[in-house]
Design a protein around this motif. Structure first.
Motif, mmCIF file in Angstrom:
data_model
loop_
_atom_site.group_PDB
_atom_site.id
_atom_site.type_symbol
_atom_site.label_atom_id
_atom_site.label_comp_id
_atom_site.label_asym_id
_atom_site.label_seq_id
_atom_site.Cartn_x
_atom_site.Cartn_y
_atom_site.Cartn_z
ATOM 1 N N ALA A 33 0.830 -1.207 0.000
ATOM 2 C CA ALA A 33 0.000 0.000 0.000
ATOM 3 C C ALA A 33 0.862 1.255 0.000
ATOM 4 C CB ALA A 33 -0.944 -0.002 1.202
ATOM 5 N N MET A 34 1.968 1.255 0.745
ATOM 6 C CA MET A 34 2.867 2.408 0.762
ATOM 7 C C MET A 34 3.497 2.640 -0.605
ATOM 8 S SD MET A 34 4.842 2.434 4.381
ATOM 9 C CE MET A 34 4.843 0.737 4.882
ATOM 10 N N ILE A 35 3.897 1.555 -1.264
ATOM 11 C CA ILE A 35 4.471 1.665 -2.604
ATOM 12 C C ILE A 35 3.459 2.312 -3.543
ATOM 13 C CG2 ILE A 35 5.256 0.346 -4.613
ATOM 14 C CD1 ILE A 35 6.395 -1.725 -2.558
ATOM 15 N N ALA A 36 2.212 1.865 -3.471
ATOM 16 C CA ALA A 36 1.154 2.415 -4.328
ATOM 17 C C ALA A 36 0.931 3.893 -4.031
ATOM 18 C CB ALA A 36 -0.139 1.627 -4.136
ATOM 19 N N SER A 37 0.918 4.261 -2.760
ATOM 20 C CA SER A 37 0.689 5.642 -2.355
ATOM 21 C C SER A 37 1.800 6.564 -2.857
ATOM 22 C CB SER A 37 0.590 5.724 -0.833
ATOM 23 O OG SER A 37 0.421 7.050 -0.409
ATOM 24 N N LEU A 38 3.039 6.146 -2.675
ATOM 25 C CA LEU A 38 4.166 6.958 -3.138
ATOM 26 C C LEU A 38 4.152 7.127 -4.654
ATOM 27 C CD1 LEU A 38 6.994 5.608 -0.831
ATOM 28 C CD2 LEU A 38 6.139 7.952 -0.924
ATOM 29 N N ALA A 39 3.888 6.045 -5.358
ATOM 30 C CA ALA A 39 3.853 6.105 -6.823
ATOM 31 C C ALA A 39 2.748 7.037 -7.300
ATOM 32 C CB ALA A 39 3.665 4.702 -7.404
ATOM 33 N N ALA A 40 1.590 6.965 -6.694
ATOM 34 C CA ALA A 40 0.450 7.787 -7.111
ATOM 35 C C ALA A 40 0.731 9.268 -6.897
ATOM 36 C CB ALA A 40 -0.808 7.378 -6.364
ATOM 37 N N THR A 41 1.324 9.627 -5.768
ATOM 38 C CA THR A 41 1.548 11.045 -5.474
ATOM 39 C C THR A 41 2.696 11.637 -6.291
ATOM 40 O OG1 THR A 41 2.878 10.469 -3.529
ATOM 41 C CG2 THR A 41 0.537 10.973 -3.171
ATOM 42 N N GLU A 42 3.447 10.798 -6.989
ATOM 43 C CA GLU A 42 4.506 11.303 -7.872
ATOM 44 C C GLU A 42 3.954 11.776 -9.221
ATOM 45 O OE1 GLU A 42 7.354 8.144 -8.202
ATOM 46 O OE2 GLU A 42 8.211 8.542 -6.240
ATOM 47 N N VAL A 43 2.716 11.424 -9.534
ATOM 48 C CA VAL A 43 2.123 11.792 -10.821
ATOM 49 C C VAL A 43 1.659 13.249 -10.769
ATOM 50 C CG1 VAL A 43 0.226 11.324 -12.427
ATOM 51 C CG2 VAL A 43 1.444 9.430 -11.342
ATOM 52 N N GLU A 44 2.038 14.010 -11.790
ATOM 53 C CA GLU A 44 1.634 15.409 -11.872
ATOM 54 C C GLU A 44 0.117 15.490 -12.001
ATOM 55 O OE1 GLU A 44 2.531 19.361 -14.594
ATOM 56 O OE2 GLU A 44 3.689 17.536 -14.918
ATOM 57 N N GLY A 45 -0.490 16.318 -11.176
ATOM 58 C CA GLY A 45 -1.941 16.459 -11.170
ATOM 59 C C GLY A 45 -2.580 15.813 -9.957
ATOM 60 N N LYS A 99 -2.262 7.656 -15.948
ATOM 61 C CA LYS A 99 -0.858 7.756 -15.553
ATOM 62 C C LYS A 99 -0.638 7.159 -14.164
ATOM 63 C CE LYS A 99 0.193 11.849 -18.299
ATOM 64 N NZ LYS A 99 0.471 13.296 -18.270
ATOM 65 N N VAL A 100 -1.561 7.431 -13.252
ATOM 66 C CA VAL A 100 -1.469 6.877 -11.897
ATOM 67 C C VAL A 100 -1.538 5.352 -11.953
ATOM 68 C CG1 VAL A 100 -2.643 6.673 -9.667
ATOM 69 C CG2 VAL A 100 -2.356 8.924 -10.721
ATOM 70 N N GLN A 101 -2.490 4.823 -12.707
ATOM 71 C CA GLN A 101 -2.636 3.373 -12.811
ATOM 72 C C GLN A 101 -1.356 2.726 -13.321
ATOM 73 O OE1 GLN A 101 -6.241 3.648 -15.220
ATOM 74 N NE2 GLN A 101 -7.370 2.519 -13.638
ATOM 75 N N GLU A 102 -0.768 3.303 -14.355
ATOM 76 C CA GLU A 102 0.462 2.751 -14.928
ATOM 77 C C GLU A 102 1.625 2.847 -13.949
ATOM 78 O OE1 GLU A 102 2.437 0.591 -17.645
ATOM 79 O OE2 GLU A 102 0.338 1.162 -17.780
ATOM 80 N N LYS A 103 1.753 3.995 -13.283
ATOM 81 C CA LYS A 103 2.856 4.202 -12.343
ATOM 82 C C LYS A 103 2.737 3.270 -11.137
ATOM 83 C CE LYS A 103 6.000 7.451 -10.755
ATOM 84 N NZ LYS A 103 6.972 8.229 -11.456
ATOM 85 N N VAL A 104 1.536 3.120 -10.606
ATOM 86 C CA VAL A 104 1.319 2.243 -9.457
ATOM 87 C C VAL A 104 1.589 0.792 -9.845
ATOM 88 C CG1 VAL A 104 -0.461 1.327 -7.901
ATOM 89 C CG2 VAL A 104 -0.243 3.797 -8.241
ATOM 90 N N LYS A 105 1.068 0.384 -10.986
ATOM 91 C CA LYS A 105 1.279 -0.988 -11.477
ATOM 92 C C LYS A 105 2.767 -1.287 -11.624
ATOM 93 C CE LYS A 105 -0.015 -3.846 -15.559
ATOM 94 N NZ LYS A 105 0.647 -5.001 -15.146
ATOM 95 N N ASN A 106 3.492 -0.389 -12.286
ATOM 96 C CA ASN A 106 4.920 -0.598 -12.496
ATOM 97 C C ASN A 106 5.698 -0.618 -11.184
ATOM 98 O OD1 ASN A 106 4.659 -0.802 -15.270
ATOM 99 N ND2 ASN A 106 5.062 1.371 -15.623
#
Length: 132
Positions: A33-45, A99-106
């Motif tokens: 969950a932390m990995i997903a949260s960090l990845a999501a907040t890195e996306v512009e917007g 973009k969030v979906q792709e970043k979180v998945k990766n």
């Protein structure tokens, strides 16, 4: 005293790698969950996760707060993630969410080796204040 050292046993953990000759590698669902949260907040917007956790605040808050707005379900070697996001006003919502979906998945797949089957996003707020 052993009960105090076993507090973490109540968390959901999953075996990532099991080699009886060396040992095993386990990961707690909170870490996913932390990995997903960090990845999501890195996306512009993306303004923040639900609960107002942004990358700037992570150093100032406890680890428990980091996974607010994220729910993960791990079954075998697959992960389903549900995220509640606050977005900035003016950004294209479908494009930003993609973009969030792709970043979180990766991020989850690269860091854990698990396969992400779903990244579901719920927009809970739009930040109307002008950006920096």
């Amino acid at each position: 005293m052993e009960k105090d050292t076993r507090k973490d046993d109540n968390r959901n953990t999953y075996v990532l790698q099991g080699d009886e000759s060396i040992g095993s590698v386990q990961i707690a669902d909170e870490v996913v969950a932390m990995i997903a949260s960090l990845a999501a907040t890195e996306v512009e917007g993306v303004s923040a996760m639900a609960g107002n956790i942004t990358n700037e605040l992570i150093g100032k808050v406890g680890v428990k707060s980091l996974s607010k707005g994220v729910k993960v379900q791990v079954a075998g070697n697959t992960v389903k993630a549900d995220l509640a996001l606050c977005l900035e006003y003016g950004y294209n919502i479908p494009e930003t969410c993609s973009k969030v979906q792709e970043k979180v998945k990766n991020a989850i797949e690269n860091m854990t080796g698990l396969t992400v089957t779903d990244v579901n996003i719920r927009i809970v707020n739009v930040n109307m204040e002008p950006g920096n």
